[in-house]
Enzyme design. Structure first.
Site, PDB file in Angstrom:
ATOM      1  N   ARG A  69     -13.788  21.536  15.943  1.00  0.00           N
ATOM      2  CA  ARG A  69     -12.584  21.182  15.144  1.00  0.00           C
ATOM      3  C   ARG A  69     -12.099  22.258  14.166  1.00  0.00           C
ATOM      4  O   ARG A  69     -11.044  22.083  13.566  1.00  0.00           O
ATOM      5  CB  ARG A  69     -12.812  19.891  14.346  1.00  0.00           C
ATOM      6  CG  ARG A  69     -13.229  18.695  15.175  1.00  0.00           C
ATOM      7  CD  ARG A  69     -12.172  18.297  16.174  1.00  0.00           C
ATOM      8  NE  ARG A  69     -12.452  16.999  16.773  1.00  0.00           N
ATOM      9  CZ  ARG A  69     -12.013  16.650  17.965  1.00  0.00           C
ATOM     10  NH1 ARG A  69     -11.301  17.468  18.704  1.00  0.00           N
ATOM     11  NH2 ARG A  69     -12.288  15.465  18.445  1.00  0.00           N
ATOM     12  N   ASP A 320     -19.364  16.594  25.323  1.00  0.00           N
ATOM     13  CA  ASP A 320     -17.964  16.359  24.921  1.00  0.00           C
ATOM     14  C   ASP A 320     -17.933  15.749  23.511  1.00  0.00           C
ATOM     15  O   ASP A 320     -17.145  14.834  23.229  1.00  0.00           O
ATOM     16  CB  ASP A 320     -17.217  15.470  25.930  1.00  0.00           C
ATOM     17  CG  ASP A 320     -15.698  15.518  25.688  1.00  0.00           C
ATOM     18  OD1 ASP A 320     -15.252  16.270  24.807  1.00  0.00           O
ATOM     19  OD2 ASP A 320     -14.966  14.779  26.379  1.00  0.00           O
ATOM     20  N   PHE A 338      -8.949   9.366  20.930  1.00  0.00           N
ATOM     21  CA  PHE A 338      -9.952   9.380  21.992  1.00  0.00           C
ATOM     22  C   PHE A 338     -11.133  10.249  21.546  1.00  0.00           C
ATOM     23  O   PHE A 338     -10.924  11.344  21.035  1.00  0.00           O
ATOM     24  CB  PHE A 338      -9.377  10.014  23.259  1.00  0.00           C
ATOM     25  CG  PHE A 338      -8.371   9.188  24.012  1.00  0.00           C
ATOM     26  CD1 PHE A 338      -8.790   8.213  24.892  1.00  0.00           C
ATOM     27  CD2 PHE A 338      -7.006   9.406  23.857  1.00  0.00           C
ATOM     28  CE1 PHE A 338      -7.872   7.461  25.623  1.00  0.00           C
ATOM     29  CE2 PHE A 338      -6.080   8.665  24.575  1.00  0.00           C
ATOM     30  CZ  PHE A 338      -6.502   7.685  25.466  1.00  0.00           C
TER      31      PHE A 338
END
Ligand code: DOR
Length: 443
Positions: A69, A320, A338
């Protein structure tokens, strides 16, 4: 860091060398220097010993797919917190996706991630560069420039390159650079507006579904393009039986394809969204922590994914890891982001497959170490192995240690896990990067 570290009496499991026995491992100045029978290591002055009796000692896990991120979404995760979470989960190398802000589509942003990881990272971070500028699917990035700063492959993860012409061009360049395309396979026209697997659960809940075909159409197209261009294609987060079958057939034909599956797609079905698990930390009735893309599928898909791991169709397990804030998730299902925060629960939930005899331990460790390492060029060093001479990235875990997941204890900022409150058996005890202890569980 102790100059000489002996890891003594553990069950050494290193599929890269076919080692599966109780033995000792010697680490000197950050490298593996010796592996042999217990009590027979060459004598060393200034030796520190870790008693690994009852523990599995294996190469540090290699995660081909996580989201750190940073830059841009530091409220969700930073390189510092994400790599701490990685170490806690037994991962010593993580490959981070480029859907940051700015995205990793220039040398500057990619170099920022590399430099920040060198300073603030707990484990090795290998960035993945964008295929297209801004992940817009329109114009290729300067792929050779990104390769120069050390990306390990190219992906527009989160988005698919919709144009076959642009994808085929990207594959030509990637092939010439000797790097893989890491493919997020989703026909957005077909999946658009969907929140979960298209099936009886979505019908019952009245939530728009994402058909399996949305994934399989792009897997099929990109396998055809991989055959055309000769690129190494790595299919990310495979979730359907149909995709496994397409990849299996492509491998039989000799197409250069590898594939990964996530721990959540291997262990959870679409029903999880109805919140059948223990309620913790204000989980909503439709559990947004189980909202992920690709969506959780069915038990038939899980069976096919496990079969794919066993027969070699699927090469790697990748987390993931997709951390989000509580604001991103504590909202109505359709609006929620998501993604699942996965680094700290990966091993434990996968050990459930081992304890229930659906997967053997050797296969599991192979899919977390040596096989994902093969997707990464050796120019980044030999990973996923305990071979003498290699950097001492080592994970020690207790296969039988029972614990209950509490997301408040996560090192990750992302508390978005569908496993909160789950009882697991199997826990990382020590993680070493280049011979240095970067994580040690409280006893
Ligand atoms: O669930 C997902 N979250 N799937 C993706 O492809 C992207 C990821 C994210 O970045 O949050």
């Amino acid at each position: 860091m102790p100059p000489n570290l002996l890891i003594s009496g553990g069950h050494i499991l290193d599929p890269s060398q076919g080692i599966d026995r109780v033995a000792d491992l010697l680490i000197t100045k950050g490298k593996i220097t010796w592996l042999g029978d217990k009590g027979t290591a060459p004598s060393q002055s200034d030796l520190t010993t870790i008693d690994a009796t009852g523990l599995v000692v294996c190469p540090g896990f290699v995660d081909l797919h996580c989201h750190l991120r940073e830059p841009g979404f530091e409220d969700k995760e930073t390189i510092a917190t994400g790599t701490k979470a990685a170490a806690k989960g037994g991962f010593t190398t993580v490959c981070c996706m480029p859907n940051t802000n700015p995205p990793l589509d220039t040398q500057t942003s990619t170099d920022y991630v590399k430099k920040t990881a060198e300073i603030e990272g707990t484990v090795q971070v290998l960035p993945i560069g964008c295929i297209t500028k801004g992940r817009q699917g329109k114009e290729l990035t300067e792929m050779s420039e990104l390769a120069k700063v050390g990306v390990i492959g190219f992906s527009d993860d989160g988005d698919t390159v919709a144009s076959s012409r642009i994808m085929s061009l990207a594959m030509d360049y990637s092939h010439a650079l000797g790097l893989p395309i890491i493919d997020h396979c989703e026909d957005k026209e077909l999946s658009d507006g969907g929140f979960m697997n298209d099936g009886w659960v979505s019908a019952r809940l009245g939530l728009k579904g994402i058909p399996k075909a949305a994934e399989e159409i792009v897997v099929a197209r990109d396998l055809a393009l991989a055959q055309l261009t000769g690129v190494r294609l790595h299919v990310a987060h495979v979730s359907t039986e149909g995709s496994v079958e397409l990849i299996r057939r492509a491998k039989e034909k000799g197409i250069a394809v590898t594939a990964e599956v996530t721990p959540h797609h291997l262990t959870l079905t679409e029903e999880r969204i109805m919140d059948s698990q223990p309620k913790k930390h204000n989980q909503l009735a439709y559990d947004t922590n189980a909202k992920v893309n690709p969506p959780l599928r069915t038990k038939e898909d899980i069976a096919a994914l496990i079969k794919g791991l066993k027969d070699g169709t699927i090469d790697a397990i990748a987390t993931d890891h997709a951390p989000h804030t509580s604001v991103d998730k504590m909202c109505e299902f359709g609006l929620a982001a998501f993604g699942i925060s996965g680094l700290e629960t990966a091993l434990a939930c996968l050990m459930g497959l081992v304890h229930s005899r659906q997967l053997d331990l050797k296969t599991l460790i192979s899919k977390l170490t040596f096989e994902p390492a093969r997707v990464i060029s050796t120019r980044y060093g030999e990973l996923g192995t305990l071979k003498p001479g290699c950097r001492a990235d080592v994970t020690l875990f207790d296969p039988n240690k029972e614990w209950v997941v509490d997301s408040h204890d996560f090192a990750s900022k992302g508390k978005n896990t569908p496993f909160d409150g789950c009882h697991f058996k199997g826990r990382v005890i020590v993680t070493l990067v280049a011979g240095k202890i970067v994580y040690r569980a409280d006893s």
